[in-house]
Design an enzyme around this catalytic site. Sequence first.
Site, short mmCIF file in Angstrom:
data_model
loop_
_atom_site.label_atom_id
_atom_site.label_comp_id
_atom_site.label_asym_id
_atom_site.label_seq_id
_atom_site.Cartn_x
_atom_site.Cartn_y
_atom_site.Cartn_z
N THR A 1 8.21 -17.75 30.36
CA THR A 1 8.66 -18.40 29.13
C THR A 1 8.82 -17.44 27.96
O THR A 1 9.40 -17.80 26.94
CB THR A 1 7.63 -19.45 28.69
OG1 THR A 1 6.37 -18.77 28.49
CG2 THR A 1 7.47 -20.55 29.72
N ARG B 1 11.85 -9.58 -1.14
CA ARG B 1 10.84 -10.65 -1.10
C ARG B 1 10.26 -10.80 0.30
O ARG B 1 9.12 -11.25 0.47
CB ARG B 1 11.43 -11.98 -1.58
CG ARG B 1 12.47 -12.60 -0.68
CD ARG B 1 13.07 -13.86 -1.31
NE ARG B 1 13.91 -14.62 -0.39
CZ ARG B 1 15.16 -14.31 -0.09
NH1 ARG B 1 15.72 -13.24 -0.60
NH2 ARG B 1 15.86 -15.06 0.76
N ASP C 1 5.80 -9.51 33.16
CA ASP C 1 4.95 -9.83 34.31
C ASP C 1 5.85 -9.86 35.55
O ASP C 1 7.03 -9.49 35.49
CB ASP C 1 4.14 -11.12 34.07
CG ASP C 1 4.98 -12.39 34.09
OD1 ASP C 1 6.22 -12.30 34.27
OD2 ASP C 1 4.40 -13.48 33.93
N HIS C 2 5.29 -10.35 36.66
CA HIS C 2 6.03 -10.35 37.93
C HIS C 2 7.29 -11.19 37.88
O HIS C 2 8.26 -10.94 38.59
CB HIS C 2 5.12 -10.89 39.04
CG HIS C 2 4.51 -12.22 38.69
ND1 HIS C 2 3.41 -12.32 37.87
CD2 HIS C 2 4.87 -13.49 39.00
CE1 HIS C 2 3.10 -13.59 37.70
NE2 HIS C 2 3.98 -14.34 38.37
N ARG D 1 6.15 -10.91 2.00
CA ARG D 1 5.66 -11.87 3.00
C ARG D 1 5.12 -11.15 4.24
O ARG D 1 4.11 -11.57 4.82
CB ARG D 1 6.78 -12.84 3.36
CG ARG D 1 7.14 -13.71 2.15
CD ARG D 1 8.47 -14.39 2.27
NE ARG D 1 8.80 -15.09 1.02
CZ ARG D 1 9.99 -15.59 0.74
NH1 ARG D 1 11.00 -15.46 1.61
NH2 ARG D 1 10.20 -16.20 -0.40
C1 RB5 Z 1 3.60 -16.93 35.35
O1 RB5 Z 1 3.75 -17.89 36.35
C2 RB5 Z 1 3.85 -17.56 34.00
O2 RB5 Z 1 2.74 -18.28 33.59
C3 RB5 Z 1 4.20 -16.48 32.99
O3 RB5 Z 1 5.31 -15.77 33.42
C4 RB5 Z 1 4.54 -16.93 31.60
O4 RB5 Z 1 5.49 -17.93 31.60
C5 RB5 Z 1 3.40 -17.25 30.73
O5 RB5 Z 1 3.54 -17.54 29.52
#
Ligand code: RB5
Length: 149
Positions: free
Chosen positions: A71, A136, A12-13, A140
Amino acid sequence: MTAGNRIVLSSDHAAIQLRQAIATHIEAHGWVVVDIGPTTPESTHYPKHGEATARLVASGDCRFGIILCGTGQGIMMAANKVKGIRCGVCVDTFSARMIRRHNDANMLSIGVRVVGEGLALDIVDAFLTTQFEGGRHATRVEMIRALEG
Ligand code: RB5
């Protein structure tokens, strides 16, 4: 050109700069990068980038996918909704090796607000240089596939 050496990248950005650093790094190691953006910093929605990346892996067009957001979690959740995708968020190299070795992960997700660039590149290297062990663990992974219906 085969899927075998193609890796699709998206974010994303929040993670454009780290995505570009990863692209440069893995290209230097002989991988062909399919970077599907975004390239401009306007706020965007991570699910669509996770999905688009996952579709290129699930279709066989690319061997692996690497995705990034703040994240690494949201974009990973979206990618894992696509049939055939096994994506883990990694904040350490041990996990990056193990999701290949035991889970046959075909996508890696990293959080740009969680790890710095140096560690992120090490995580990518650990992921890309580790083979699935099979045995194994294949049983899974088949059980995970069966959950997809
Ligand atoms: C964007 O602000 C944030 O929500 C995104 O980059 C991410 O962390 C979402 O899981």
